[in-house]
Design a protein around this motif. Structure first.
Motif, PDB file in Angstrom:
ATOM      1  N   LEU A 246       0.827  -1.209   0.000  1.00  0.00           N
ATOM      2  CA  LEU A 246       0.000   0.000   0.000  1.00  0.00           C
ATOM      3  C   LEU A 246       0.860   1.258   0.000  1.00  0.00           C
ATOM      4  N   LEU A 247       1.986   1.211   0.679  1.00  0.00           N
ATOM      5  CA  LEU A 247       2.880   2.372   0.727  1.00  0.00           C
ATOM      6  C   LEU A 247       3.436   2.698  -0.653  1.00  0.00           C
ATOM      7  N   VAL A 248       3.742   1.671  -1.415  1.00  0.00           N
ATOM      8  CA  VAL A 248       4.246   1.887  -2.773  1.00  0.00           C
ATOM      9  C   VAL A 248       3.123   2.355  -3.696  1.00  0.00           C
ATOM     10  N   ALA A 249       1.938   1.753  -3.560  1.00  0.00           N
ATOM     11  CA  ALA A 249       0.826   2.081  -4.452  1.00  0.00           C
ATOM     12  C   ALA A 249       0.181   3.426  -4.121  1.00  0.00           C
ATOM     13  N   ALA A 250      -0.116   3.639  -2.856  1.00  0.00           N
ATOM     14  CA  ALA A 250      -0.794   4.873  -2.431  1.00  0.00           C
ATOM     15  C   ALA A 250      -0.473   5.126  -0.952  1.00  0.00           C
ATOM     16  N   PRO A 251       0.460   6.030  -0.686  1.00  0.00           N
ATOM     17  CA  PRO A 251       0.861   6.257   0.707  1.00  0.00           C
ATOM     18  C   PRO A 251      -0.299   6.606   1.643  1.00  0.00           C
ATOM     19  N   SER A 252      -1.288   7.319   1.164  1.00  0.00           N
ATOM     20  CA  SER A 252      -2.410   7.655   2.046  1.00  0.00           C
ATOM     21  C   SER A 252      -3.175   6.401   2.456  1.00  0.00           C
ATOM     22  N   ALA A 253      -3.300   5.426   1.555  1.00  0.00           N
ATOM     23  CA  ALA A 253      -3.962   4.163   1.905  1.00  0.00           C
ATOM     24  C   ALA A 253      -3.121   3.383   2.915  1.00  0.00           C
ATOM     25  N   ALA A 254      -1.800   3.469   2.797  1.00  0.00           N
ATOM     26  CA  ALA A 254      -0.930   2.794   3.764  1.00  0.00           C
ATOM     27  C   ALA A 254      -1.077   3.404   5.151  1.00  0.00           C
ATOM     28  N   PHE A 255      -1.175   4.713   5.230  1.00  0.00           N
ATOM     29  CA  PHE A 255      -1.343   5.366   6.528  1.00  0.00           C
ATOM     30  C   PHE A 255      -2.711   5.028   7.117  1.00  0.00           C
ATOM     31  N   LEU A 256      -3.717   4.918   6.257  1.00  0.00           N
ATOM     32  CA  LEU A 256      -5.039   4.496   6.717  1.00  0.00           C
ATOM     33  C   LEU A 256      -4.975   3.058   7.237  1.00  0.00           C
ATOM     34  N   TYR A 257      -4.279   2.196   6.531  1.00  0.00           N
ATOM     35  CA  TYR A 257      -4.094   0.808   6.963  1.00  0.00           C
ATOM     36  C   TYR A 257      -3.436   0.761   8.340  1.00  0.00           C
ATOM     37  N   ALA A 258      -2.365   1.525   8.530  1.00  0.00           N
ATOM     38  CA  ALA A 258      -1.658   1.532   9.822  1.00  0.00           C
ATOM     39  C   ALA A 258      -2.576   2.011  10.940  1.00  0.00           C
ATOM     40  N   ALA A 259      -3.372   3.037  10.676  1.00  0.00           N
ATOM     41  CA  ALA A 259      -4.284   3.556  11.701  1.00  0.00           C
ATOM     42  C   ALA A 259      -5.372   2.541  12.038  1.00  0.00           C
ATOM     43  N   VAL A 260      -5.959   1.922  11.019  1.00  0.00           N
ATOM     44  CA  VAL A 260      -7.013   0.927  11.250  1.00  0.00           C
ATOM     45  C   VAL A 260      -6.432  -0.312  11.926  1.00  0.00           C
ATOM     46  N   TYR A 261      -5.242  -0.722  11.507  1.00  0.00           N
ATOM     47  CA  TYR A 261      -4.571  -1.862  12.131  1.00  0.00           C
ATOM     48  C   TYR A 261      -4.383  -1.612  13.624  1.00  0.00           C
ATOM     49  N   ALA A 262      -3.817  -0.461  13.965  1.00  0.00           N
ATOM     50  CA  ALA A 262      -3.551  -0.151  15.372  1.00  0.00           C
ATOM     51  C   ALA A 262      -4.847  -0.029  16.169  1.00  0.00           C
ATOM     52  N   LEU A 263      -5.828   0.650  15.607  1.00  0.00           N
ATOM     53  CA  LEU A 263      -7.096   0.835  16.314  1.00  0.00           C
ATOM     54  C   LEU A 263      -7.815  -0.498  16.536  1.00  0.00           C
ATOM     55  N   SER A 264      -7.899  -1.329  15.508  1.00  0.00           N
ATOM     56  CA  SER A 264      -8.589  -2.614  15.672  1.00  0.00           C
ATOM     57  C   SER A 264      -7.815  -3.534  16.608  1.00  0.00           C
ATOM     58  N   ARG A 265      -6.502  -3.473  16.563  1.00  0.00           N
ATOM     59  CA  ARG A 265      -5.693  -4.290  17.474  1.00  0.00           C
ATOM     60  C   ARG A 265      -5.881  -3.842  18.917  1.00  0.00           C
ATOM     61  N   LEU A 266      -5.901  -2.534  19.139  1.00  0.00           N
ATOM     62  CA  LEU A 266      -6.124  -2.020  20.495  1.00  0.00           C
ATOM     63  C   LEU A 266      -7.520  -2.373  21.007  1.00  0.00           C
TER      64      LEU A 266
END
Length: 186
Positions: free
Chosen positions: A154-174
């Motif tokens: 996602l970071l290579v394809a669309a950095p904004s989608a990668a940042f969204l992925y990281a935020a959703v990953y962290a939030l759902s994990r928490l």
């Protein structure tokens, strides 16, 4: 080599990496250096407690939560490190603007972040057979490759989608970590 020794060596390897990032230059890599070095020192000091599979049953709920939060912090630090190494920064306003009209990669980021973050933890907690398999090194390697490989793609394809992925990953994990008992009690 046992898990404690591997964890100790990997943690110790973060210290020179953090120093190199700090000295490497100003900007994001310089700002990332101190947390990487500090994370390595803490991981080295706590490696017996964090990585010892025999210590898990005797841990208290607070100890289990701390280990789980340490893992989430390690994942976020790895996401930041990949971003710095690839130099794929976007300003916060660009990320927000791209999320106003989300594309298909934003949906992929949300679904993958939810599944790999909290979804997998919930499935592992619910099914005993998956719980037993999740303790193997092969399962952990595949899970890590999927988590960080998805972020990298996602970071290579669309950095904004990668940042969204990281935020959703962290939030759902928490959310999963605080809605389920600590992983040391599974």
């Amino acid at each position: 080599m046992d898990r404690v020794a591997v964890g100790r060596w990997l943690s110790l390897a973060l210290v020179p990496l953090g120093v190199w990032l700090s000295v490497g230059g100003p900007g994001a890599s310089g700002a990332l250096g101190a947390p990487v070095a500090l994370f390595g020192l803490v991981g080295f000091g706590l490696s017996g407690w964090l990585f010892d599979p025999d210590a898990a049953p005797s841990r208290s709920a607070i100890d289990g939560r701390a280990a789980d939060l340490f893992q989430v912090g390690a994942a976020l630090l790895a996401f930041a490190f990949l971003t710095v190494v690839l130099g794929r920064f976007e300003s916060p306003s660009a990320v927000i603007a791209s999320l106003r009209s989300p594309g298909p990669l934003a949906l992929v980021a949300i679904v993958a972040g939810t599944f790999l973050g909290g979804g997998l933890a919930a499935l592992t907690h619910r099914w005993g057979r998956l719980r037993a398999v999740s303790q193997t090194g092969r399962f952990r390697a595949i899970g890590g490759a999927a988590t960080f490989g998805t972020y990298l793609a996602l970071l290579v394809a669309a950095p904004s989608a990668a940042f969204l992925y990281a935020a959703v990953y962290a939030l759902s994990r928490l959310i999963a970590l605080f809605r389920l008992p600590p992983s040391s009690q599974w």
